[in-house]
Design a protein around this motif. Structure first.
Motif, PDB file in Angstrom:
ATOM      1  N   GLU A   7       0.838  -1.195   0.000  1.00 19.77           N
ATOM      2  CA  GLU A   7       0.000   0.000   0.000  1.00 19.77           C
ATOM      3  C   GLU A   7       0.877   1.250   0.000  1.00 19.77           C
ATOM      4  OE1 GLU A   7      -0.922   0.430   4.754  1.00 19.77           O
ATOM      5  OE2 GLU A   7      -2.269  -0.780   3.538  1.00 19.77           O
ATOM      6  N   ARG A   8       0.308   2.314  -0.509  1.00 20.61           N
ATOM      7  CA  ARG A   8       1.022   3.588  -0.586  1.00 20.61           C
ATOM      8  C   ARG A   8       0.993   4.256   0.787  1.00 20.61           C
ATOM      9  NH1 ARG A   8       1.335   7.935  -4.959  1.00 20.61           N
ATOM     10  NH2 ARG A   8       1.921   9.755  -3.777  1.00 20.61           N
ATOM     11  N   ASN A   9       2.139   4.747   1.228  1.00 21.45           N
ATOM     12  CA  ASN A   9       2.246   5.471   2.486  1.00 21.45           C
ATOM     13  C   ASN A   9       2.428   6.951   2.158  1.00 21.45           C
ATOM     14  OD1 ASN A   9       3.127   6.754   4.835  1.00 21.45           O
ATOM     15  ND2 ASN A   9       4.241   4.965   5.555  1.00 21.45           N
ATOM     16  N   ASP A  10       1.366   7.730   2.303  1.00 21.10           N
ATOM     17  CA  ASP A  10       1.432   9.142   1.925  1.00 21.10           C
ATOM     18  C   ASP A  10       2.291   9.973   2.869  1.00 21.10           C
ATOM     19  OD1 ASP A  10       0.104   9.029  -0.462  1.00 21.10           O
ATOM     20  OD2 ASP A  10      -1.865   9.341   0.432  1.00 21.10           O
ATOM     21  N   LYS A  11       2.585   9.454   4.061  1.00 22.51           N
ATOM     22  CA  LYS A  11       3.509  10.183   4.947  1.00 22.51           C
ATOM     23  C   LYS A  11       4.907  10.195   4.342  1.00 22.51           C
ATOM     24  CE  LYS A  11       1.074   9.412   9.247  1.00 22.51           C
ATOM     25  NZ  LYS A  11       1.102   8.792  10.566  1.00 22.51           N
ATOM     26  N   ILE A  12       5.209   9.171   3.578  1.00 26.64           N
ATOM     27  CA  ILE A  12       6.507   9.094   2.893  1.00 26.64           C
ATOM     28  C   ILE A  12       6.385   9.650   1.481  1.00 26.64           C
ATOM     29  CG2 ILE A  12       8.309   7.553   2.020  1.00 26.64           C
ATOM     30  CD1 ILE A  12       7.591   5.613   4.297  1.00 26.64           C
ATOM     31  N   TRP A  13       5.327   9.249   0.742  1.00 27.01           N
ATOM     32  CA  TRP A  13       5.243   9.486  -0.693  1.00 27.01           C
ATOM     33  C   TRP A  13       4.222  10.522  -1.121  1.00 27.01           C
ATOM     34  CZ3 TRP A  13       9.071   7.696  -3.485  1.00 27.01           C
ATOM     35  CH2 TRP A  13       9.810   6.635  -2.981  1.00 27.01           C
ATOM     36  N   GLY A  14       3.441  11.053  -0.201  1.00 25.32           N
ATOM     37  CA  GLY A  14       2.414  12.025  -0.571  1.00 25.32           C
ATOM     38  C   GLY A  14       3.013  13.350  -1.016  1.00 25.32           C
ATOM     39  N   PRO A  15       2.165  14.277  -1.472  1.00 26.11           N
ATOM     40  CA  PRO A  15       2.639  15.578  -1.966  1.00 26.11           C
ATOM     41  C   PRO A  15       3.483  16.343  -0.947  1.00 26.11           C
ATOM     42  CG  PRO A  15       0.305  15.301  -2.405  1.00 26.11           C
ATOM     43  CD  PRO A  15       0.727  14.136  -1.583  1.00 26.11           C
ATOM     44  N   ARG A  16       3.199  16.144   0.317  1.00 30.33           N
ATOM     45  CA  ARG A  16       3.996  16.793   1.375  1.00 30.33           C
ATOM     46  C   ARG A  16       4.771  15.760   2.185  1.00 30.33           C
ATOM     47  NH1 ARG A  16      -0.876  19.971   1.667  1.00 30.33           N
ATOM     48  NH2 ARG A  16      -0.431  22.032   0.839  1.00 30.33           N
ATOM     49  N   GLY A  17       4.904  14.564   1.627  1.00 37.59           N
ATOM     50  CA  GLY A  17       5.602  13.483   2.326  1.00 37.59           C
ATOM     51  C   GLY A  17       7.098  13.726   2.422  1.00 37.59           C
ATOM     52  N   THR A  18       7.706  12.956   3.279  1.00 36.24           N
ATOM     53  CA  THR A  18       9.137  13.086   3.549  1.00 36.24           C
ATOM     54  C   THR A  18       9.971  13.041   2.271  1.00 36.24           C
ATOM     55  OG1 THR A  18       8.789  12.013   5.666  1.00 36.24           O
ATOM     56  CG2 THR A  18      11.049  12.098   4.855  1.00 36.24           C
ATOM     57  N   ASN A  19       9.690  12.076   1.388  1.00 34.90           N
ATOM     58  CA  ASN A  19      10.527  11.932   0.192  1.00 34.90           C
ATOM     59  C   ASN A  19      10.331  13.067  -0.800  1.00 34.90           C
ATOM     60  OD1 ASN A  19      11.826   9.718   1.151  1.00 34.90           O
ATOM     61  ND2 ASN A  19      10.566   8.240   0.077  1.00 34.90           N
ATOM     62  N   HIS A  22      12.806  15.836  -0.507  1.00 40.50           N
ATOM     63  CA  HIS A  22      14.205  15.545  -0.846  1.00 40.50           C
ATOM     64  C   HIS A  22      14.395  15.252  -2.333  1.00 40.50           C
ATOM     65  CE1 HIS A  22      15.484  15.606   3.297  1.00 40.50           C
ATOM     66  NE2 HIS A  22      14.451  14.834   3.616  1.00 40.50           N
ATOM     67  N   THR A  23      13.391  15.577  -3.134  1.00 39.05           N
ATOM     68  CA  THR A  23      13.483  15.366  -4.574  1.00 39.05           C
ATOM     69  C   THR A  23      13.265  16.687  -5.293  1.00 39.05           C
ATOM     70  OG1 THR A  23      11.136  14.790  -4.669  1.00 39.05           O
ATOM     71  CG2 THR A  23      12.698  12.965  -4.454  1.00 39.05           C
ATOM     72  N   PRO A  24      13.733  16.799  -6.525  1.00 34.73           N
ATOM     73  CA  PRO A  24      13.560  18.051  -7.272  1.00 34.73           C
ATOM     74  C   PRO A  24      12.082  18.394  -7.448  1.00 34.73           C
ATOM     75  CG  PRO A  24      15.108  16.590  -8.397  1.00 34.73           C
ATOM     76  CD  PRO A  24      14.489  15.800  -7.286  1.00 34.73           C
ATOM     77  N   PRO A  25      11.754  19.676  -7.508  1.00 40.70           N
ATOM     78  CA  PRO A  25      10.367  20.066  -7.767  1.00 40.70           C
ATOM     79  C   PRO A  25       9.866  19.429  -9.064  1.00 40.70           C
ATOM     80  CG  PRO A  25      11.709  21.981  -7.227  1.00 40.70           C
ATOM     81  CD  PRO A  25      12.651  20.822  -7.369  1.00 40.70           C
ATOM     82  N   GLY A  26       8.619  19.019  -9.058  1.00 34.77           N
ATOM     83  CA  GLY A  26       8.037  18.414 -10.248  1.00 34.77           C
ATOM     84  C   GLY A  26       8.279  16.920 -10.388  1.00 34.77           C
ATOM     85  N   THR A  27       8.957  16.307  -9.411  1.00 29.19           N
ATOM     86  CA  THR A  27       9.178  14.870  -9.469  1.00 29.19           C
ATOM     87  C   THR A  27       7.838  14.153  -9.432  1.00 29.19           C
ATOM     88  OG1 THR A  27      11.325  15.040  -8.366  1.00 29.19           O
ATOM     89  CG2 THR A  27      10.248  12.890  -8.303  1.00 29.19           C
ATOM     90  N   GLU A  28       7.648  13.225 -10.365  1.00 26.85           N
ATOM     91  CA  GLU A  28       6.411  12.446 -10.419  1.00 26.85           C
ATOM     92  C   GLU A  28       6.622  11.139  -9.663  1.00 26.85           C
ATOM     93  OE1 GLU A  28       3.586  10.164 -13.670  1.00 26.85           O
ATOM     94  OE2 GLU A  28       5.081  11.592 -14.384  1.00 26.85           O
ATOM     95  N   PHE A  29       5.711  10.843  -8.745  1.00 26.88           N
ATOM     96  CA  PHE A  29       5.771   9.608  -7.969  1.00 26.88           C
ATOM     97  C   PHE A  29       4.718   8.649  -8.504  1.00 26.88           C
ATOM     98  CE2 PHE A  29       7.280  12.949  -5.149  1.00 26.88           C
ATOM     99  CZ  PHE A  29       8.496  12.413  -4.751  1.00 26.88           C
TER     100      PHE A  29
END
Length: 134
Positions: A7-19, A22-29
């Motif tokens: 399952e997707r963890n939005d705390k890590i991968w969401g729009p305001r998630g941790t990751n 740490h990635t360039p603006p506009g990174t698509e997840f």
């Protein structure tokens, strides 16, 4: 950036998630659950056969047990098809992605596992974070 898991963890991968911090603006997840991973494997395998002449990729993927082995093959296929970065869904960046991957220069990035060694003491590679050009 491609990732898969139960399952997707939005705390890590969401729009305001941790990751995302740490990635360039506009990174698509792009998250793939098990069903989406299977559908993308089927689609990629067809194109892979046309380009490389290697048949049976999807069938080989279906024979792998457990699902983690399927994910190992899938991550290589998705990077072949799309390029980008694959990362296990439970990994969290503590530093900027650019400390690991230079998206303008690197063609392939695979991490070395600092804790594991082969019997001949050679380093082992860790496929939880990989990057490749299409």
């Amino acid at each position: 950036m491609h990732f898969t898991g139960p399952e997707r963890n939005d705390k890590i991968w969401g729009p305001r998630g941790t990751n995302s911090r740490h990635t360039p603006p506009g990174t698509e997840f792009r998250f793939y659950d098990d069903d989406q991973m299977e559908l993308s494997t089927l689609s990629i395998a067809s194109r892979f056969e046309k380009v490389t002449g290697v048949a049976g990729v999807y069938e080989a993927w279906k024979m792998l047990r457990p699902i983690a082995f399927r994910a190992d093959l899938w991550r290589l296929l998705v990077l072949w098809e799309h390029g980008g970065i694959y990362m296990d869904s439970d990994l969290v960046f503590l530093r900027q992605l650019s400390k690991f991957v230079d998206v303008d220069q690197d063609t392939v990035v695979i991490c070395q596992d600092p804790y594991m060694k082969r019997d001949d003491n050679a380093p082992m590679l860790w496929n939880a974070l990989m990057a490749a050009r299409r």
